[in-house]
Design an enzyme around this catalytic site. Structure first.
Site, PDB file in Angstrom:
ATOM      1  N   LYS A 130       0.829  -1.216   0.000  1.00 51.08           N
ATOM      2  CA  LYS A 130       0.000   0.000   0.000  1.00 51.08           C
ATOM      3  C   LYS A 130       0.854   1.254   0.000  1.00 51.08           C
ATOM      4  CE  LYS A 130      -4.395  -1.716   1.269  1.00 51.08           C
ATOM      5  NZ  LYS A 130      -5.723  -1.468   1.758  1.00 51.08           N
ATOM      6  N   LYS A 211      -4.139  -9.469  -6.420  1.00 48.14           N
ATOM      7  CA  LYS A 211      -5.351  -9.735  -5.649  1.00 48.14           C
ATOM      8  C   LYS A 211      -6.451  -8.757  -6.056  1.00 48.14           C
ATOM      9  CE  LYS A 211      -6.148  -7.881  -1.529  1.00 48.14           C
ATOM     10  NZ  LYS A 211      -7.538  -7.572  -1.193  1.00 48.14           N
ATOM     11  N   LYS A 214     -10.734  -3.506  -3.739  1.00 47.52           N
ATOM     12  CA  LYS A 214     -11.695  -2.415  -3.925  1.00 47.52           C
ATOM     13  C   LYS A 214     -11.009  -1.201  -4.510  1.00 47.52           C
ATOM     14  CE  LYS A 214     -13.800  -3.043   0.371  1.00 47.52           C
ATOM     15  NZ  LYS A 214     -12.636  -2.680   1.141  1.00 47.52           N
TER      16      LYS A 214
END
Ligand code: ATP
Ligand code: LTN
Length: 345
Positions: A130, A211, A214
């Site tokens: 992230k 993966k 969202k």
């Protein structure tokens, strides 16, 4: 006396005799089928066995500040709550609540942060991924797992049903709890993660090495199917899924893109692997994709109908979240009180 005393009239007796399950989703967008298969379907399927706490972790969503606009955050949080119920979570039994409405979460998170060596957090792969994607890397993103540990430990959770990507955070939660117990006395319960055998890591349709997420779904068409997508979008996304030039449909030999489609079909239909390999063998990927379009469309139809029903009455959701916050606060504030005693603040 048996574990569940059938003669006991008080609901609290029943509640105390069940093991505790807790999990959460960030309100960072509409949930996708990866969230559904990896997490929510498992919660719904197992819910009657446990006392469940299902959170919408809006404080965690703040860790990527550039994503957050107040109105969007509020709307996403309600969408996620409505989708929990639409996916089959019973709000009369399970506690559904917003993390930000229970002040014990950030409070305990601070105490746990102070017990957590930086090296443990530096090893977290979600932080690494992230922080590479984020414009600015806030301190919140770094200490995110300590807040997740607080979420879990406040309710003395026995089990945490999550997707495979969360395994490292659950292990870290156990390490943090163990360290707290070593420092202040045996008090926090070490939780166990619950993962699906198949479907614990649904991959992006546009890139089967990433993966499904969202956040990526917001910017990349064809990456994910959300639980609210209409049939034409479901069709377009699955028919456009990345596969390979061959025709291999055996689970153990298929390329990542084809295996992803096979696993989705497996989890949604509960058919056995040999039956699936037999069904799709030698027929080309077009047949697999078309069949999967029908399966996914049929699986999402009742969820979408229920979602429409729930959101047509905003007061209903307000009530669920208010009751959830009250029930969660009752448990969490007691744990925090005990922790403060132990720590000396
Ligand atoms: P974001 O992109 O904002 O990080 P996300 O799509 O990764 O969101 P989370 O809110 O982080 O989703 O996760 C909610 C739950 O869904 C967690 O239990 C997580 O493990 C599970 N989950 C998320 N993505 C997948 C996936 N692709 N396959 C299976 N389970 C998943
Ligand atoms: N980190 C998780 C969301 C999350 C969670 C939790 C999951 C926050 N607190 C407690 C289980 C239990 C994620 O990114 N999916």
């Amino acid at each position: 006396m048996s574990v569940i005393d059938q003669t006991a009239p008080m609901p609290s007796t029943k509640v105390q005799s069940r093991k505790v399950v807790l999990s959460g989703v960030q309100p960072t967008g509409v949930l996708h089928i990866g969230n559904y298969i990896g997490a929510l379907s498992l919660w719904a399927q197992e819910q009657v066995k446990y006392q469940n706490y299902f959170m919408i972790v809006d404080l965690h969503a703040l860790t990527i500040p550039e994503n957050i606009k107040a109105e969007t955050l509020r709307a996403n949080a309600r969408t996620v709550a409505a989708l929990y119920i639409a996916c089959g979570i019973d709000p009369e039994d399970s506690v559904i609540f917003l993390q930000s409405q229970v002040p014990a979460h950030p409070y305990l998170a601070w105490i746990l942060t102070c017990c957590t060596p930086m090296g443990w957090l530096e090893r977290m792969t979600q932080f690494k991924t992230k922080s590479e994607q984020a414009e600015t890397v806030g301190t919140g993103l770094f200490v995110y797992p300590a807040l997740q540990a607080a979420d879990i430990l406040l309710y003395h959770a026995d089990y945490v049903p999550v997707g495979e990507d969360q395994r490292q955070h659950i292990e870290l939660t156990r390490d943090i709890a163990q360290r707290f117990n070593n420092m202040f006395g045996e008090y926090l319960k070490l939780p166990e993660g619950l993962y699906r055998k198949s479907g614990a890591r649904v991959m992006g349709f546009d890139d089967p090495t990433a993966k499904m997420s969202k956040s990526l779904a917001e910017t990349r068409k064809g990456h994910a199917i959300t639980l609210l997508d209409p049939p034409n979008v479901i069709k377009k996304t699955i028919m456009g899924a990345v596969t390979d030039p061959g025709s291999e449909t055996r689970f153990d030999h298929a390329s990542p893109g084809v295996r992803n489609l096979l696993e989705l079909y497996e989890v949604l239909t509960k058919e056995s692997r040999p039956a699936i390999e037999e069904k799709f063998g030698g027929k080309g990927y077009g047949f697999l994709k078309k069949t999967l379009v029908e399966t996914v469309t049929e699986a999402l139809r009742p969820i979408q109908e229920k979602y429409q029903e729930i959101t047509s009455d905003p007061a209903y959701l307000d009530g669920v979240l208010a009751r959830g916050a009250e029930r969660a606060n009752a448990v969490a504030s007691k744990t925090l009180e005990d922790v403060r005693q132990l720590v000396g603040v």
